[in-house]
Enzyme design. Structure first.
Site, PDB file in Angstrom:
ATOM      1  N   ASN A  80      44.466  34.466  31.346  1.00 34.35           N
ATOM      2  CA  ASN A  80      43.836  35.619  31.959  1.00 34.35           C
ATOM      3  C   ASN A  80      44.232  36.940  31.323  1.00 34.35           C
ATOM      4  O   ASN A  80      43.522  37.935  31.442  1.00 34.35           O
ATOM      5  CB  ASN A  80      44.149  35.663  33.463  1.00 34.35           C
ATOM      6  CG  ASN A  80      45.628  35.492  33.744  1.00 34.35           C
ATOM      7  OD1 ASN A  80      46.269  34.591  33.225  1.00 34.35           O
ATOM      8  ND2 ASN A  80      46.192  36.354  34.578  1.00 34.35           N
ATOM      9  N   GLN A 140      39.202  31.570  34.246  1.00 36.52           N
ATOM     10  CA  GLN A 140      38.762  32.559  33.263  1.00 36.52           C
ATOM     11  C   GLN A 140      37.788  31.990  32.238  1.00 36.52           C
ATOM     12  O   GLN A 140      37.238  32.746  31.437  1.00 36.52           O
ATOM     13  CB  GLN A 140      39.979  33.151  32.544  1.00 36.52           C
ATOM     14  CG  GLN A 140      40.887  33.994  33.421  1.00 36.52           C
ATOM     15  CD  GLN A 140      40.215  35.250  33.958  1.00 36.52           C
ATOM     16  OE1 GLN A 140      39.146  35.655  33.500  1.00 36.52           O
ATOM     17  NE2 GLN A 140      40.823  35.866  34.953  1.00 36.52           N
ATOM     18  N   ALA A 192      34.468  32.182  42.424  1.00 36.04           N
ATOM     19  CA  ALA A 192      33.142  32.786  42.272  1.00 36.04           C
ATOM     20  C   ALA A 192      33.217  34.247  41.840  1.00 36.04           C
ATOM     21  O   ALA A 192      32.353  34.722  41.099  1.00 36.04           O
ATOM     22  CB  ALA A 192      32.366  32.662  43.579  1.00 36.04           C
ATOM     23  N   HIS A 193      34.234  34.974  42.288  1.00 36.55           N
ATOM     24  CA  HIS A 193      34.247  36.416  42.034  1.00 36.55           C
ATOM     25  C   HIS A 193      34.521  36.758  40.573  1.00 36.55           C
ATOM     26  O   HIS A 193      34.344  37.909  40.159  1.00 36.55           O
ATOM     27  CB  HIS A 193      35.256  37.122  42.949  1.00 36.55           C
ATOM     28  CG  HIS A 193      36.692  36.956  42.562  1.00 36.55           C
ATOM     29  ND1 HIS A 193      37.397  37.937  41.886  1.00 36.55           N
ATOM     30  CD2 HIS A 193      37.559  35.942  42.772  1.00 36.55           C
ATOM     31  CE1 HIS A 193      38.641  37.529  41.694  1.00 36.55           C
ATOM     32  NE2 HIS A 193      38.763  36.325  42.221  1.00 36.55           N
ATOM     33  N   THR A 223      35.403  24.843  58.873  1.00 35.39           N
ATOM     34  CA  THR A 223      33.983  25.137  58.711  1.00 35.39           C
ATOM     35  C   THR A 223      33.737  25.839  57.383  1.00 35.39           C
ATOM     36  O   THR A 223      34.420  26.802  57.036  1.00 35.39           O
ATOM     37  CB  THR A 223      33.491  26.029  59.866  1.00 35.39           C
ATOM     38  OG1 THR A 223      33.721  25.354  61.098  1.00 35.39           O
ATOM     39  CG2 THR A 223      32.009  26.337  59.712  1.00 35.39           C
ATOM     40  N   CYS A 262      46.823  40.582  39.721  1.00 31.27           N
ATOM     41  CA  CYS A 262      47.755  40.246  40.791  1.00 31.27           C
ATOM     42  C   CYS A 262      49.127  40.856  40.549  1.00 31.27           C
ATOM     43  O   CYS A 262      49.955  40.900  41.458  1.00 31.27           O
ATOM     44  CB  CYS A 262      47.882  38.728  40.930  1.00 31.27           C
ATOM     45  SG  CYS A 262      46.321  37.939  41.381  1.00 31.27           S
TER      46      CYS A 262
END
Length: 390
Positions: A150, A178, A199-200, A235, A323
């Protein structure tokens, strides 16, 4: 603001936002319910699952939706440990440059008594395959590496690692976070048993990701429950899954074109940066890399100072992993590559996206020339002729 921090996250596409809103407005029923609305939601999720699987190169039944890559990584590692202990295998093996979240888990497990080893890298971030071969053995519960780093964008030798893992019947996990959307890598041809992604990182929503589990491989659940074929309870995040599918459609439709454009723009950016001053160092230059990532240091100037000047000039970049932002600690990736702590804290990452344009690169280079070059000249004076790029 010019965004050159796409490895941290990406702006959701308009189609993704529309899919999220539509799912929240009309597809909000619980897909585990037996009534008509619930079964409609179940069918919508099955259709979305197939679209995401098409991007990743896996079968829909192999796909386990999670809250993101971090959860998927945890499920892979903790599932391997539970499975391995039953077989007399308790050791874990990672690369030394894995994402900080995964190495944090590894450190916690080591403190709790689990044997953990790290495969070193060289000065360009390339994995030491000889060391990997020595460390992979019959006591190993899991081999886990990222497909592409990354911070540097350096790609790991997945085919060679998969062969080593197979020789000892060791499950092989790849953190592909990545690589998806920034390469043509696909699960079916990667040699991996498990894959993680989010997904982001490809213009989808935050809070949804996936763990791919190879067909026929029984894997313990991290969260108990009947959902996701009893592999991840709770869920399902219907709107997030719908958004993930919309992003997968868009990425799949233009991937080859996007990769070619990003690669060309990356080369332009790198050439412009290296032409500024001899003290500009391109990290990972001699290694295979994904198409969008440029990792540099401007001499030994602290990244925080450089990034502040760039942001005020309208350019958004990063000092390695998002991060770790705000941390005063040097990057563990840079330290593993042999940089000194001072050099490691000078790391700057520019990461391009599918919407990055040539004008963005030109403006970014102009900002670096105006804001960062004076700092370099303070530290490393050179003749005016060398200080002015052609």
């Amino acid at each position: 603001m010019i965004d050159l921090d796409h490895n941290a996250t990406t702006r959701p596409l308009p189609a993704v936002v529309q899919a999220l809103v539509r799912a929240m407005e009309t597809g909000w029923a619980n897909p585990s319910s037996v009534h008509a609305a619930g079964q409609d939601a179940r069918r919508a999720q099955a259709e979305a699952r197939a679209r995401v699987a098409a991007l990743l190169g896996c079968q829909p039944a192999e796909l386990v939706f999670t809250s993101g890559a971090t959860e998927a990584n945890h499920q892979a590692v903790l599932g391997a440990l539970a499975r391995g202990r039953a077989l007399g295998r308790s050791r874990l093996l990672f690369s030394a440059v894995e994402h900080a979240g995964l190495l944090g888990l590894a450190e916690r497990l080591r403190r709790e008594g689990t044997p953990v080893d790290l495969i070193p890298v060289d000065g360009q971030g390339r994995l030491d395959l000889d060391a990997a071969a020595r460390l992979i053995g019959p006591d190993l519960a899991l081999l886990s590496v990222m497909a592409a780093n990354n911070e540097t964008g350096v790609c790991m030798p997945l085919a060679e690692l998969a062969a080593l893992a197979r020789a000892h019947e060791v499950p092989f996990h790849v953190d592909a976070t990545q690589a998806v959307g920034k390469s043509t890598l696909r699960f079916a041809s990667s040699g991996a048993d498990l894959w993680s992604c989010a997904a982001h990182k490809l213009h989808g929503p935050q809070g949804v990701g996936a763990l791919v589990v190879r067909k026929g491989l029984a894997w313990p659940a991290l969260i108990e429950g009947k959902q996701e074929r009893k592999r991840r309870g709770g869920t399902e995040n219907g709107p997030g899954i719908a958004g993930f599918a919309a992003a997968a459609d868009a990425i799949s439709a233009t991937l080859n074109e996007d990769l070619g454009r990003m690669s060309a723009l990356r080369q332009t950016l790198e050439q412009g940066l290296l032409a500024l001053h001899p003290a500009v160092v391109l990290l990972g230059q001699g290694a295979p890399r994904i198409a969008n990532t440029v990792c540099v240091r401007f001499g030994e100037r602290d990244a925080e100072q450089v990034l502040g000047k760039l942001e005020r000039a309208g350019v958004r970049a990063s000092s390695g992993a998002a991060c770790g932002a705000g941390s005063t600690q040097p990057s563990h990736v840079m330290l593993a590559m042999g940089l000194t702590p001072v050099q490691a804290k000078a790391e700057i990452r520019f990461s391009l996206g599918r919407d990055t344009a040539a004008d963005d690169i030109a403006q970014a280079l102009a900002a670096v020339r105006a804001q960062v070059l004076p700092l370099l000249l303070e530290d490393h004076p050179i003749t005016p002729a060398l200080a002015t790029p052609a």
